[in-house]
Structures are given as C-alpha cells and as structure tokens.
Design a protein around this motif. Structure first.
Motif, short mmCIF file in Angstrom:
data_model
loop_
_atom_site.label_atom_id
_atom_site.label_comp_id
_atom_site.label_asym_id
_atom_site.label_seq_id
_atom_site.Cartn_x
_atom_site.Cartn_y
_atom_site.Cartn_z
N VAL A 14 23.39 27.00 12.96
CA VAL A 14 23.04 26.64 14.34
C VAL A 14 21.54 26.80 14.55
CG1 VAL A 14 23.30 27.34 16.76
CG2 VAL A 14 25.32 27.10 15.30
N THR A 15 20.98 27.88 14.03
CA THR A 15 19.53 28.07 14.13
C THR A 15 18.79 26.95 13.41
OG1 THR A 15 19.72 30.47 14.34
CG2 THR A 15 17.63 29.61 13.51
N GLN A 16 19.22 26.69 12.19
CA GLN A 16 18.50 25.70 11.37
C GLN A 16 18.67 24.27 11.88
OE1 GLN A 16 19.28 26.12 7.06
NE2 GLN A 16 20.04 28.18 7.50
N ALA A 17 19.90 23.92 12.26
CA ALA A 17 20.19 22.51 12.56
C ALA A 17 20.03 22.16 14.03
CB ALA A 17 21.61 22.16 12.11
N ILE A 18 20.18 23.14 14.90
CA ILE A 18 20.07 22.84 16.33
C ILE A 18 18.74 23.36 16.88
CG2 ILE A 18 21.04 23.33 18.61
CD1 ILE A 18 23.81 23.20 17.39
N HIS A 19 18.53 24.65 16.80
CA HIS A 19 17.40 25.22 17.54
C HIS A 19 16.03 24.87 16.94
CE1 HIS A 19 19.93 27.07 20.43
NE2 HIS A 19 20.55 27.83 19.55
N LEU A 20 15.91 24.96 15.63
CA LEU A 20 14.59 24.69 15.07
C LEU A 20 14.11 23.26 15.34
CD1 LEU A 20 14.86 27.51 13.90
CD2 LEU A 20 14.10 26.63 11.68
N PRO A 21 14.95 22.25 15.10
CA PRO A 21 14.48 20.90 15.42
C PRO A 21 14.18 20.70 16.91
CG PRO A 21 16.36 20.81 13.93
CD PRO A 21 16.24 22.22 14.40
N HIS A 22 15.01 21.29 17.78
CA HIS A 22 14.75 21.14 19.20
C HIS A 22 13.43 21.81 19.59
CE1 HIS A 22 18.95 19.78 19.49
NE2 HIS A 22 18.57 19.23 20.64
N LEU A 23 13.19 23.00 19.05
CA LEU A 23 11.95 23.70 19.39
C LEU A 23 10.73 22.95 18.85
CD1 LEU A 23 12.95 27.43 18.94
CD2 LEU A 23 12.19 26.32 21.03
N ALA A 24 10.89 22.36 17.69
CA ALA A 24 9.77 21.58 17.15
C ALA A 24 9.42 20.43 18.08
CB ALA A 24 10.14 21.06 15.76
N GLY A 25 10.42 19.92 18.75
CA GLY A 25 10.18 18.83 19.69
C GLY A 25 9.64 19.29 21.03
N LEU A 26 9.55 20.60 21.20
CA LEU A 26 9.00 21.17 22.44
C LEU A 26 7.76 22.01 22.11
CD1 LEU A 26 12.42 22.30 24.00
CD2 LEU A 26 11.07 20.29 24.64
N SER A 27 7.00 21.56 21.12
CA SER A 27 5.92 22.39 20.59
C SER A 27 4.79 22.60 21.59
CB SER A 27 5.37 21.75 19.30
OG SER A 27 4.92 20.44 19.58
N ASP A 28 4.79 21.87 22.68
CA ASP A 28 3.76 22.12 23.70
C ASP A 28 4.10 23.32 24.56
OD1 ASP A 28 5.95 20.75 24.68
OD2 ASP A 28 4.81 19.75 26.27
N ARG A 29 5.31 23.83 24.44
CA ARG A 29 5.70 25.01 25.23
C ARG A 29 6.08 26.22 24.36
NH1 ARG A 29 7.68 24.41 30.39
NH2 ARG A 29 7.36 26.66 30.47
N LEU A 30 6.64 25.95 23.20
CA LEU A 30 7.25 27.04 22.42
C LEU A 30 6.93 26.88 20.93
CD1 LEU A 30 10.54 26.37 24.28
CD2 LEU A 30 9.58 28.69 24.29
N HIS A 31 6.84 27.98 20.23
CA HIS A 31 6.74 27.92 18.77
C HIS A 31 7.60 29.03 18.18
CE1 HIS A 31 3.73 31.09 19.59
NE2 HIS A 31 4.06 31.54 18.38
N ILE A 32 7.97 28.87 16.94
CA ILE A 32 8.82 29.87 16.29
C ILE A 32 7.91 30.90 15.64
CG2 ILE A 32 10.60 30.26 14.53
CD1 ILE A 32 11.18 27.12 15.12
N ALA A 33 8.05 32.16 16.09
CA ALA A 33 7.15 33.22 15.65
C ALA A 33 7.78 34.08 14.56
CB ALA A 33 6.76 34.10 16.84
#
Lengths: 348, 277
Positions: A14-33
């Motif tokens: 779920v982290t790899q397939a859902i959240h990471l791609p979605h967060l990458a698409g919101l890179s103006d607000r969020l990044h994976i730390a």
C-alpha cells in the motif's frame, strides 16, 4: 516554499503502490522524508526510490525532525500504539490506514491522544475525501434522513493487476493462507475479514445513510473472495454490501442511495491507479446533477487535507469521535455478519 | 427479420382481441397498433384472443378459458395463490388454450435474445444479482424478478425472503450451486431501474432495463477477456413481445417463454402473506 516531510511506518504494497506515487504527484506540498519498516532491506530499498532516510524502528522515525506527518501503514494490530506514539511525539498530523484500530477501545485511545496533544489524526478512508463525493454532499439535501436503501458494490480484479500499473513492488506480498470454509468459525472469520478488509472502504459512507444497524439479515461468502451482506436499521432502511475479487478485468466500485426525494450514485475509480475522482450523480424528480470526474482522487485529497492540517490552515474534516464511531460501526457489522454466517451461512 | 414483420403471405385476417377493462388503455392500443396485420381490438364478433389483466385476475382468466379462445394474454399478473394458478394452468392445458404471461423483464426482447448464453454464464457465476428501483408495489417487482431469473438462469431451488414491505424487498436463493440475490426499493423519483448482473470469474453479464412503459432499449453488456461487448439494442417493449408470442401461440402453437406453469412455480416460492399483494 518548503514542503512537509512525510514518514512512513510500514513500507508494504500500500505504501509503495498507493502512497508513494500519490505523494510524488503532490511534490509541491509534500515529500517523503523517512521510511521505516521492520525489514531493514525493504525500508532501505523503498527509501532509496524517493531519496528518503530509512530505519527499522518507530523510535528512529519519530526522532527524525524532518518528519512532519506520519503515515501508519503497518499491520492493523500496531495502529493504536503507533498512532498514540506519533501524537505524543508532537508530529504535525497523522494518517492511520484503514482500519483505524482493531478494537473500539484502541480507537478511543488514539482519539484521546489526538485531543490531548492537539495533533490531528485522520483515517485513510479515501472515499470520504473524494472531491466528487464532497461536491455531491453539498447538493444531496435531506438524503441522509430520508434514505431507504443503500447499495455498496466493490468488484475488482486481483490487486496485482493495478499494483503493477502503479509501481514496481520491491517484493511481492505472500498470498493469504487457504482457509477451510467448512468450519463455521473459519467462515465467520472470513466474512469479518472481508468486511474489514474490503467493504470498509465504503462503510463510513454506509454509516452516513444507515447510522444504526439493527441486524444483519444475510451474509454470504463468494468464490474466490468476496461477500454479500444485507442489513437493516431500526427504522426499516436497508443496505446491501457486495464485494468480489475475481479474475475478470472489469472493475465496479459504486455507492448508491435511494431516498424519499432523491437518489445518489457514486462511481469511484479503483485504488492504486491514479484515475481521478469519482463521478457523482444526484437525481431528484426535477433534475439530475452530475459532479466530476475531477483531477484529484480521494487519496490526493486525503493527502492535501493532511498537508492543510499540518500547516494549520484547515480543521479536521472528521472529528476523532466520528472516527471511533466509524470503527465501532465496522467492527460491529463484521461481528454480526460473522454470527449470521456461523449460524446459517454456507460457503459456496 | 424484425419481430412483428408479417409473413410474405399475410394471414387472411388479423386475430380479434378482447381487452379486459384494465388493459383497455392507450398503452395497449398503441402496442396493438404496431401489429395491425396480426391483431385488432374488436370484441363485437368472435374473439380470437382474450387479454386479462388487473387485480383479481384469476376469476376472469377462469371465465376467459371457458370461452375457449385461440390464446390468452395474461398481462402483469399480481401475486396470487400458486394452487389457484396451477389449477388454471391445468384448465388451460385441458382446453388447449395457450396462455402467455406478460412480464416486463423475462419477456423483454433483450433477455430472450440472449437466454442460451446467459444460462451458460449463469452456471459459472459467483453471484447472480437482480435489483429494482421503481414505483411499483415491491411484491410485484419481486415476482417480476423471479420470472427474470427463471428465464435467464433456470429454476430456483429455494427462496429465503428477508424483507417484503411497502418500501422494498430482499431475498436470497440458490440456482444449482450459484447464489442468487434479490433486492428492490420502491422509488418515486420517476426513474425505473432494473438490473441483472452476473458476477464471476468467467463471463460477466449486465442487463439494465428501462421503464417497461416505453421502448427505450435495455443495455445488455457481456464482459469477457476480450473486452466489454454491448449487444445490439432492441427498441421493443416486453408488452409488444408478449403480444407477438400470443399471436404465435394462437396461429402456430408455438410455446411461449413465459407461461402459467412458470408463474405458478414462481408464486410457490413466495411467502404466503405476499400472495394477496
């Protein structure tokens, strides 16, 4: 403008397939730390994909000052303990994947910690954030009061089909063990697991329109994985929940309500694939209103809401008490369905 | 050939039709007007076909059979005791009067066109489900659903009714080893929505029916590994199809796909308290 750092507890599919791609698409607000997983190899490999730090303990993740928002994607049994720890650590916001917890008492512990610390906690019930759903909500009027019948249908191909389109998994998850469904206890556990694993995506919506479950009328397990459950409330309103995961390619993820004066239909896109929001229809005798599809799906909207919460620019859409009530509803329904299946259901 | 196209050698005359008061409506007149070479409403002479409908239909059907018409069309029968319907079926058989039961989904051309393929797919389904939202008494909608499933999947082994009240109905059954779910909601929004869905690992099917009062076509979709296939649309009401079957039964003895025997079998599954609905 700096972006908010997100830390993941659990780096599974779920982290790899859902959240990471979605967060990458919101890179103006969020990044994976920071990516934490009990398997150090998985943590390192997944973190490397997004240039994040990694660890194999929750304590290390919570000590990372670069982590503003924590997403808890660990096995369900750990959600409560980890969510409370995140709130106590003073993080800016916490996302707990479904289900919120495994017991109502644990959910209440999370809610109490959220209230005491002021750290907002939300559940990853993405459809409650879907833009088309929220647009329809503005126009469905008294439908929650006049609802007569609710249908929730989730029919999907195996997860792997969409996971493969969303990412390249670091490692494939183990398939669930085969169960002997001739055993009444196993049938009860299977229907309960199906409801808490699949139906739960729509259960907050079901609760909105059928807030009190008086009884589960039928419960049925479907081949190879799925369920059909019917229930009713004390005022006679009814619901049917159908979930099926087979080999067919065609998905259906719908939520419909028939009321005294209006009808609602939501057509959601499948999880994993970033295919935009649902399409919503509100129908009355005089007119039909349509909403969506919008660019952002429920996961995008959920993350943007988390960012707003962390920035302090929006209040939580759902109170901790509502999240506890959602979990109580889900676990209560699962227990009732298990009882019905144990007593009268037969696996087919 | 389009259903209802007359043969190149026309019949010597249209069959005369006597309509029950409940069927003496513009809707029926409009339907008969689409088959003018075959059927004509005229009860001033010897009547070839009698059309029965409306409440308390069993007594009127009994009297109609006694008149020995060439065929009877029984339109949208309301629930009645199965024993009575069985007796009427036996009476019709003895009198050699074919009775065609007009039912909105089982007799819909979109259904009858695909029955063999649907039956094959239904046997492999993980779930057969049928749902109706319409402004009709739930017991009537439920009976129409039973006819549809009987036509498309086969006879049901049992029926467990979990709900049947003024607001809707629900039930579950087995068709061989395949579970069947029935549900419905009385809706006054103005839309009529009946769906038959086969879910499973093999072929999936979805039939979406519009209101039976117009010829708006059903949407029939077969889903297989090659894609989602929309089957040809049929702009014909089930009511007109029922009249075609009745004409065929009267003129060539063709067995109709929906008969009193089928109706009796469906009603035998119904809860007793719903039989007078």
């Amino acid at each position: 403008m700096s972006t908010l750092g997100v830390g993941f507890i659990g780096a599974g599919p779920v982290t790899q397939a859902i959240h990471l791609p979605h967060l990458a698409g919101l890179s103006d607000r969020l990044h994976i730390a920071h990516v934490m997983d009990v398997d150090p190899g998985t943590a390192a490999a997944v973190a490397a994909r997004c240039g994040a730090r990694h660890s194999s303990s929750v304590e290390e993740l919570l000590a990372d000052d670069g982590v503003d928002v924590v997403a808890i994607c660990s096995p369900h049994a750990f959600h409560a303990e980890q969510a409370v720890a995140c709130a106590r650590a003073g993080k800016k916001a916490v996302l707990v994947e479904k289900p919120f917890a495994t017991t109502t008492a644990d959910a209440e512990r999370i809610a109490e910690a959220s209230v005491e610390t002021g750290v907002p906690v939300i559940v990853g019930a993405m459809h409650t954030y879907d833009p088309a759903h929220l647009a329809a909500e503005e126009h469905w009027g008294d439908l929650p009061d006049t609802a007569r019948h609710i249908r929730s249908v989730i029919q999907l191909p195996p997860n792997a089909r969409y996971e493969a389109l969303a990412t390249q998994l670091h490692s494939l998850p183990q398939p669930p063990p085969q169960r002997d469904l001739s055993d009444p206890a196993a049938r009860a556990a299977a229907i309960s697991g199906s409801l808490l694993g699949l139906a739960i995506h729509n259960l907050p919506l079901v609760r909105r329109f059928l807030p009190h479950v008086e009884a589960v009328d039928t419960a049925l397990l479907l081949r190879p994985f799925g369920y059909r459950v019917t229930l009713h409330g004390p005022d006679g309103r009814t619901a049917e929940l159908i979930g099926h995961i087979g080999t067919a390619w065609r998905p259906e993820w719908t939520f419909e309500v028939w009321g005294a004066h209006s009808e609602l239909r939501l057509d959601f896109t499948p999880s994993y694939v970033r295919a935009g929001s649902a399409e919503a229809t509100v129908r009355t005798p005089d007119r039909t209103l349509r909403f969506g599809p919008y660019q952002h799906n429920g996961y995008d909207a959920e993350w943007l809401h988390l960012a707003d919460l962390a920035d302090g620019t929006a209040p939580p859409r759902h109170t901790p008490g509502e999240l506890v009530a959602d979990l109580r509803y889900a676990t209560g329904l699962a227990a009732l369905a298990g009882t019905v299946l144990r007593q009268q259901g037969v696996a087919t | 050939m389009t259903p209802g196209t007359p043969p190149t050698t026309p019949a010597s005359r249209p069959l005369t039709v006597a309509l029950d008061k409940a069927l003496d409506t513009p809707f029926t007149h409009g339907t008969l007007a689409s088959l003018p070479e075959w059927l004509r409403a005229d009860d001033t002479c010897d009547v070839d076909i009698r059309a029965i409908g409306g409440p308390a239909w069993t007594g009127r059907l009994h009297r109609a059979l006694a008149l020995r018409p060439r065929a009877v069309l029984l339109s949208r029968p309301t629930p009645a005791p199965p024993e009575t319907v069985k007796e009427l079926a036996a009476l019709a058989d003895a009198a050699q009067v074919p009775v065609v039961v007009d039912t909105p989904w089982a007799l819909h051309p979109a259904t009858t066109d695909v029955v063999p393929a649907l039956r094959a797919a239904a046997a492999q389904a993980a779930l057969i489900e049928v749902f109706t939202a319409a402004d009709v008494p739930p017991a009537h909608a439920f009976l129409d659903q039973l006819a549809l499933v009987r036509a498309t999947a086969g006879a049901l082994d049992s029926l467990r009714v979990t709900r049947l009240d003024a607001r809707g109905h629900g039930g579950s059954a087995q068709c061989g080893s395949v579970p069947v779910s029935f549900s419905g909601c009385r809706s006054g929004i103005g839309t009529t929505d009946t769906r038959l869905v086969l879910r499973g690992a093999g072929e999936q099917w979805r039939l979406d029916f519009a209101a039976p009062s117009s010829a708006r076509p059903a949407t029939v979709v077969r889903i297989d590994a090659d894609g989602e296939h929309l089957l040809p649309t049929r702009y014909e009401t089930a009511h007109r199809a029922a009249w075609r079957h009745t004409h065929a039964a009267a003129t060539s003895g063709t067995a109709a796909p929906s008969t009193l025997h089928h109706l009796a079998a469906d009603l035998a599954l119904f809860p007793v308290e719903a039989l007078s609905a």
